[in-house]
Write a protein that holds these residues in place. Structure first.
Motif, short mmCIF file in Angstrom:
data_model
loop_
_atom_site.label_atom_id
_atom_site.label_comp_id
_atom_site.label_asym_id
_atom_site.label_seq_id
_atom_site.Cartn_x
_atom_site.Cartn_y
_atom_site.Cartn_z
N UNK A 43 0.86 -1.18 0.00
CA UNK A 43 0.00 0.00 0.00
C UNK A 43 0.90 1.22 0.00
N UNK A 44 0.78 2.04 -1.04
CA UNK A 44 1.63 3.21 -1.19
C UNK A 44 0.81 4.48 -1.05
N UNK A 45 1.45 5.51 -0.49
CA UNK A 45 0.85 6.84 -0.50
C UNK A 45 1.76 7.70 -1.37
N UNK A 46 1.21 8.26 -2.42
CA UNK A 46 2.01 9.05 -3.35
C UNK A 46 1.54 10.50 -3.34
N UNK A 47 2.47 11.39 -3.63
CA UNK A 47 2.12 12.82 -3.66
C UNK A 47 1.43 13.21 -4.96
N UNK A 48 1.46 12.31 -5.93
CA UNK A 48 0.80 12.63 -7.20
C UNK A 48 -0.70 12.84 -6.99
#
Lengths: 80, 232
Positions: A43-48
């Motif tokens: 599970x990733x949190x990206x700034x995009x």
């Protein structure tokens, strides 16, 4: 933006861990299991904020690190 | 011969490797921390030792393959310099794409720690020139993920080009389906890159160099490398 990457072994690649889990399930009395394949979830949190850009970058991460494409394939789901 | 042993967080066979190198060439290797960005000047041979680099997180060798020193190791290999990877070092070389395929969990799931028999597939390499082709040697293994796999095209290429260095065999030196203790494709225990200046193998030759080890068969690999570099 959150994203989920699922990495699984390609069809045909032996999965001894999946086999062991399958054996353990049948040992517990679950007789209806015809196969188990073990994989990984990231599970990733990206700034995009643009899902297309996020997906492209996470695809590059999968190719470089998260998956070994010799034996594994991956799917990317943008969770919003 | 100037050897460098790369030490990753979680390496644990680097001292055994250093000892074997020193016994073969007389001088101790440089021990190079993985966070370095350059090899010592004049390095002839780079060795990636066994262990559990980065705790085997993600996949064995995957994180170590991205360590700062690995760019210099790749450059060294591209220049034709010798690179040896043993056990976790083999896994790192595969993850770094310096060798084909990947090492996955042993077919029987369990960790294997025991002496095994290997057949030397070729003496035409800097790593095996001290052995006879077809010679059977006995060297220990100690791994949970030594099952070498690749797609069928890669396997065919490795076989056609004679890039297999060692295969698991029985005590009489015969290779047959099942002589591999870990399920490795075509019983492959060690293989070269296309130029044969990079070798990866799962067994530990550094732990078979003295009579007290139960076998001295692994020492031939170190003498081979020392001889090849002395002739170069």
């Amino acid at each position: 933006m959150r994203a989920r990457v699922v990495v699984t072994l390609k069809a045909g690649v032996l999965d001894p861990q999946g086999k062991a889990i399958e054996g353990a399930l049948s040992g517990l009395g679950f007789s209806g299991v015809d196969g188990v394949r073990q994989g990984k979830v990231f599970d990733l949190v990206t700034r995009h904020t643009d899902p297309t850009k996020a997906k492209a970058e996470i695809g590059a991460m999968c190719e470089r690190l998260l998956a070994n494409t010799v034996i594994e394939s991956y799917t990317i789901e943008i969770m919003g | 011969m100037k050897a460098a042993v790369i030490v990753f967080p979680g390496s644990n066979r680097e001292r055994d490797m250093a000892r074997a190198l020193k016994q073969a060439v007389g001088t101790p290797p440089a021990m190079v921390w993985h966070a370095e960005t350059a090899l010592p000047a004049g390095t002839d041979l780079v060795v990636l030792p066994g262990g559990f680099s980065y705790g085997d997180y993600l996949r064995c060798g995957a994180i170590a393959a991205l360590s700062p020193i690995m760019s210099a190791v790749s450059e060294h290999a591209k220049r034709g310099g010798l690179v040896l990877g043993v056990c976790n070092g083999f896994q790192i070389l595969c993850e770094a794409r310096l060798l084909p395929g990947v090492l996955v969990r042993n077919a029987g799931v369990g960790f294997l720690c025991k002496p095994v028999h290997l057949r030397v597939e070729t003496s035409a390499s800097p790593f095996t020139r001290g052995y006879r082709r077809g010679e059977r040697i006995t060297v220990p293994i100690a791994h949970g993920e030594g099952n070498w796999v690749a797609d069928s095209e890669t396997v065919a290429k490795v076989e056609d080009r004679g890039l297999v260095a060692f295969r698991y065999c029985d005590e009489r030196g015969r290779v047959s389906p099942g002589t591999s203790p870990n399920g490795a494709t075509n019983e492959i225990a060690g293989l070269f890159n296309a130029k044969k200046n990079v070798l990866g193998l799962m067994p530990h030759p550094e732990n078979a160099i003295e009579p007290a080890h139960g076998s001295t068969d692994g020492f031939g690999l170190f003498l081979s490398m020392a001889g090849a570099l002395a002739d170069a």
